[in-house]
Scaffold this motif. Structure first.
Motif, PDB file in Angstrom:
ATOM      1  N   ARG A   1      -0.886  37.613   2.527  1.00 23.93           N
ATOM      2  CA  ARG A   1      -0.727  36.330   1.845  1.00 23.93           C
ATOM      3  C   ARG A   1      -0.020  35.347   2.760  1.00 23.93           C
ATOM      4  NH1 ARG A   1       3.761  34.379  -0.546  1.00 23.93           N
ATOM      5  NH2 ARG A   1       3.505  32.682  -2.057  1.00 23.93           N
TER       6      ARG A   1
ATOM      7  N   SER B   1       1.541  31.484   2.427  1.00 27.16           N
ATOM      8  CA  SER B   1       1.818  30.328   1.578  1.00 27.16           C
ATOM      9  C   SER B   1       1.678  29.052   2.392  1.00 27.16           C
ATOM     10  CB  SER B   1       3.232  30.419   1.006  1.00 27.16           C
ATOM     11  OG  SER B   1       3.508  29.278   0.225  1.00 27.16           O
TER      12      SER B   1
ATOM     13  N   THR C   1      -2.309  34.385  -7.933  1.00 31.21           N
ATOM     14  CA  THR C   1      -1.879  35.193  -6.782  1.00 31.21           C
ATOM     15  C   THR C   1      -2.022  36.681  -7.059  1.00 31.21           C
ATOM     16  OG1 THR C   1      -0.309  33.461  -6.177  1.00 31.21           O
ATOM     17  CG2 THR C   1       0.015  35.632  -5.191  1.00 31.21           C
TER      18      THR C   1
ATOM     19  N   ASP D   1      -2.175  30.756  -0.234  1.00 32.12           N
ATOM     20  CA  ASP D   1      -1.578  30.340  -1.494  1.00 32.12           C
ATOM     21  C   ASP D   1      -1.207  28.857  -1.446  1.00 32.12           C
ATOM     22  OD1 ASP D   1      -0.992  31.037  -4.034  1.00 32.12           O
ATOM     23  OD2 ASP D   1       0.698  32.340  -3.566  1.00 32.12           O
TER      24      ASP D   1
END
Length: 783
Positions: free
Chosen positions: A383, A385, A367, A427
């Motif tokens: 980002r 997730s 990351t 992610d």
């Protein structure tokens, strides 16, 4: 042949060519004369019988016409009156007598003089039925024309209805209707009265049709103008009422503001049209309507998205390399791939970005390197997730029909970044799930395809947004759970775990300084030696990455900060001797893995999503009937590997000095400790076979040897994956010798040099070679 009789009459007469004007018999009209030849012709006519021949010019712009520039057919007219105007211009009033045709031009200077022939038809021809029918048709046409035209009075119909002569009727009507010069000439050239009426009938029909179309257009335009005027009037009234109520900023002002903002954004025409249409729909709704809030929300999203905003890439390879090296230690393959991408971007400006998938165990910096890539390229970073995401709407958004609908997290993140070309990190892409709400992995197929994502359509926006400028990165611990079509769209870059030396360097360069800063300490307050860091790594962590190491360093910092405040001391030194005061009793010891040579216990190497691991496989034979029992939460593939190993052993009982009937008089129990953790894969095949052979032959297995490889029924050793991670796991546990399949020699370059020095690597092709290195030579007697 002409069915109507006519008398022919020739006469010599002066000629005046007219510009843009046609004169019919029975027509009284005045016009101005200014040309010398025309003035001379008038004077000649007045000297004789006041008759003059008037015909039209073919081209009105010709100032000095010749005999080829005017029509042969014209009208003999009687001069009624002449009036001299200022500037040598004469105004003439004439009356049309009869049409005639030029037979010969006798002279053209000082005026045109011509010989003309006139045909005079008998007046009785109106009694013919065909002629009567034609006259009636033309009259009906003219009545319709008068009704459709705004320029003619209905009183004209009264005077024309009294005309009984067909020729005269045609000429009088022709003088009233608006025709172009060529059409008027056609009527003038029709000497036959019936033919003249027929030509006029066709022309009237066409003119009536044109007038009807004009009326229809005028009516439509008038209605539109009236509607606009009405709307304007009503809007002005609303504004006045709002002003009286102190509400000057009404819905209209809000809509106008939306439209102005949309017009100023450089977005695709399709998006602009839909947005303006939605804004106009908002104008028509009642302010109290629930839908106004939905449309407002939609328009605000459209306006706030970065349709035409993007950051400029920094394509300096040297600076980018420096940033990546400063932020991360190691990770050579990842850095080189990013620098390759930047170099190509510099050469090919419009290259579509690759979709990079960083795969490796937790804590190795997947990351954080994505953030460094964004910094190196001077791009925004976002980002998302994906761990545990089950709802497809998380990716594509909800439709506006749902209460509280918003766009998906992709569009939301793009808006948050304020740029259409950020570095976008998905992610934990291997943790995606699917249920009755859809399959998010399938929704990502379009997003992560450079050939399709230039028209990504969110369910909320309902218009395409270009994602082709975005650099997408994904991270995963394992590729096994990523759907194959999704994996096919990504370029996989593997990030292995770190060696102890690499961890020490990472701790020195990054982790210690970071934790020191977060805990409000300085270098003067606390110092941690390299040996101390090595002890933390060896005694308190057992991981592929550095996350647990980071937590332990933070733990040391917290306790040091407490001592500094509580004991009022200026600095703290943490060394290997005092480390237990900060972190407690060591969790791991290297000598824990140093086992004696034991019968039926072999050490295997396995790859997991969190890095390499060691497996201690235990085998116990018991009196029985040949039953094979497998425990330790093993997967189907691992169970099949054990069966393949047993079959191999049965085929080699003599060579291995094992009881030939062991499969019928002994039960074998194979167990892999840590039974709560699922285990699967073929790489433990040779380890299980070695442990079984050891147990059946009473020959111990070397405790310093670890192995990995798949076994076949013939005893061949097949290659496996995750060599580097497995070798690092063996190194962490102090293993002295590792047995690897011969075909995995190609992966040996990935192994760090220091690990190569610590461990003796043996590449094997068959089980015979495995047993040669794994079993202790000295046999033990059966008890």
């Amino acid at each position: 042949m002409d069915k109507y009789k006519a008398k022919s009459n020739k006469r010599t007469i002066p000629l005046i060519p007219l510009r843009g004007l046609s004169i019919f018999p029975y027509m009284v009209i005045h016009f101005d004369v200014g040309r010398d030849k025309s003035v001379n012709a008038l004077e000649e006519a007045m000297v004789n019988d006041s008759l003059v021949f008037l015909t039209s010019q073919k081209e009105a712009k010709i100032d000095m016409p010749t005999e080829d520039d005017f029509y042969e057919v014209g009208t003999i007219c009687k001069i009624k009156q002449m009036l001299k105007l200022p500037g040598d211009t004469i105004r003439v009033l004439v009356e049309g007598i009869n049409r005639a045709k030029v037979r010969e031009v006798l002279q053209d200077d000082p005026f045109f003089e011509v010989e003309v022939e006139e045909l005079v038809y008998e007046s009785e021809i109106q009694s013919d039925k065909e002629m009567k029918a034609m006259m009636r048709l033309v009259m009906d046409n003219f009545e319709e024309y008068v009704k459709a035209s705004d320029n003619l009075s209905s009183e004209i119909l009264v005077s024309i209805s009294e005309i009984t002569e067909p020729g005269r009727l045609a000429d009088v009507i022709s003088s009233y209707i608006q025709l172009n010069p060529e059409d008027k000439q056609k009527v003038l050239e029709a000497f036959n009265p019936y033919k003249r009426l027929e030509v006029l009938h066709i022309m009237l029909e066409e003119e009536i049709e044109v007038l009807e179309i004009e009326e229809e257009i005028n009516s439509r335009v008038k209605d539109q103008i009236n509607k606009v005027q009405k709307e304007y009037y009503l809007k002005e009234q609303i504004k006045a009422i709002q002003k009286e109520l102190g509400q000057e900023e009404g819905l209209d002002a809000e809509v106008d503001d939306y439209i102005e903002q949309i017009e100023n954004i450089n977005m695709p025409e399709e998006v602009k049209e839909k947005s303006i249409k939605e804004a106009e729909r908002l104008r028509r709704l009642s302010p109290s309507s629930a839908e106004t809030g939905v449309i407002r929300n939609y328009l605000e999203w459209i306006i706030e998205l970065p349709w035409d905003i993007q950051t400029k890439d920094k394509l300096d390879i040297k600076k980018s390399r420096k940033i990546l090296d400063n932020d991360h230690y190691g990770l050579k393959d990842v850095k080189e791939r990013i620098l390759e991408y930047l170099a190509i971007r510099k050469l090919a400006k419009n290259m579509k970005g690759p979709i990079l998938c960083l795969v490796g165990p937790p804590g190795v910096g997947k990351t954080s390197i994505a953030k460094s890539i964004a910094r190196a390229m001077n791009r925004k970073f976002v980002r998302m997730s994906l761990g545990g995401v089950r709802d497809e709407a998380e990716i594509r958004g909800h439709r506006r029909t749902y209460v509280g609908a918003i766009p998906g997290r992709i569009i939301s993140s793009i808006k948050k970044s304020g740029s259409k070309n950020p570095v976008f990190l998905f992610d934990e892409i291997d943790k995606l799930n699917s249920d009755f709400r859809g399959d998010p992995a399938s929704a990502l197929l379009e997003v992560l395809d450079p050939e399709q994502n230039n028209t990504f359509t969110d369910n909320f926006l309902e218009v395409p947004f270009d994602l082709s400028k975005v650099l997408f990165l994904t991270t995963a611990n394992s590729l096994n759970t990523i759907p194959r079509p999704l994996l096919d769209r990504m370029e996989v870059i593997r990030i292995s775990g770190y060696t102890e030396d690499e961890k020490i360097e990472i701790a020195k360069k990054y982790l210690v300084s970071k934790q020191r800063k977060e805990h409000g300490l300085t270098e003067k307050n606390i110092s941690i030696s390299d040996n101390t860091l090595a002890s933390i790594i060896e005694d308190y962590t057992r991981e592929a990455g550095v996350r647990e190491l980071d937590r332990n360093i933070a733990n040391v910092m917290r306790k040091a900060a407490k001592r500094i405040v509580e004991e009022k001391i200026k600095s703290v030194k943490v060394n290997k001797r005092t480390l237990s005061k900060y972190l407690g009793t060591p969790k791991y010891r290297r000598n824990e893995t140093k086992r004696n040579d034991q019968i039926g216990i072999a050490t295997g190497l396995a790859w997991t999503a969190v890095g390499g691991e060691t497996l201690s496989i235990e085998v116990t034979p018991m009196p029985g009937k040949g039953k094979l029992q497998l425990t330790g939460k093993l997967g189907d593939v691992m169970k099949e590997s054990a069966m393949a190993g047993i079959s191999y052993i049965r085929s080699k009982t003599k060579e291995l000095e094992i009881d030939e009937k062991f499969h019928s008089n002994r039960d074998i129990h194979i167990h892999v400790p840590e039974g709560a953790i699922p285990k699967d894969g073929p790489s433990a095949g040779i380890t299980m076979a070695t442990a079984v052979i050891s147990a059946l032959s009473n020959v111990p297995v070397n405790g310093d040897v670890a192995m990995t490889g798949e076994i076949t029924l013939r005893g061949r050793v097949l290659p496996i994956g995750g060599v580097k991670e497995k070798v690092l796991a063996a190194n962490r546990l102090g293993i002295k010798k590792v047995l690897l399949p011969w075909d995995n020699k190609k992966d040996f370059d990935e192994v760090p040099d220091k690990v190569k020095k610590n461990i003796d690597f043996v590449f094997v092709k068959t089980m015979d070679e495995v047993l040669e290195h794994a079993l202790v030579e000295e046999k033990k007697d059966d008890n």
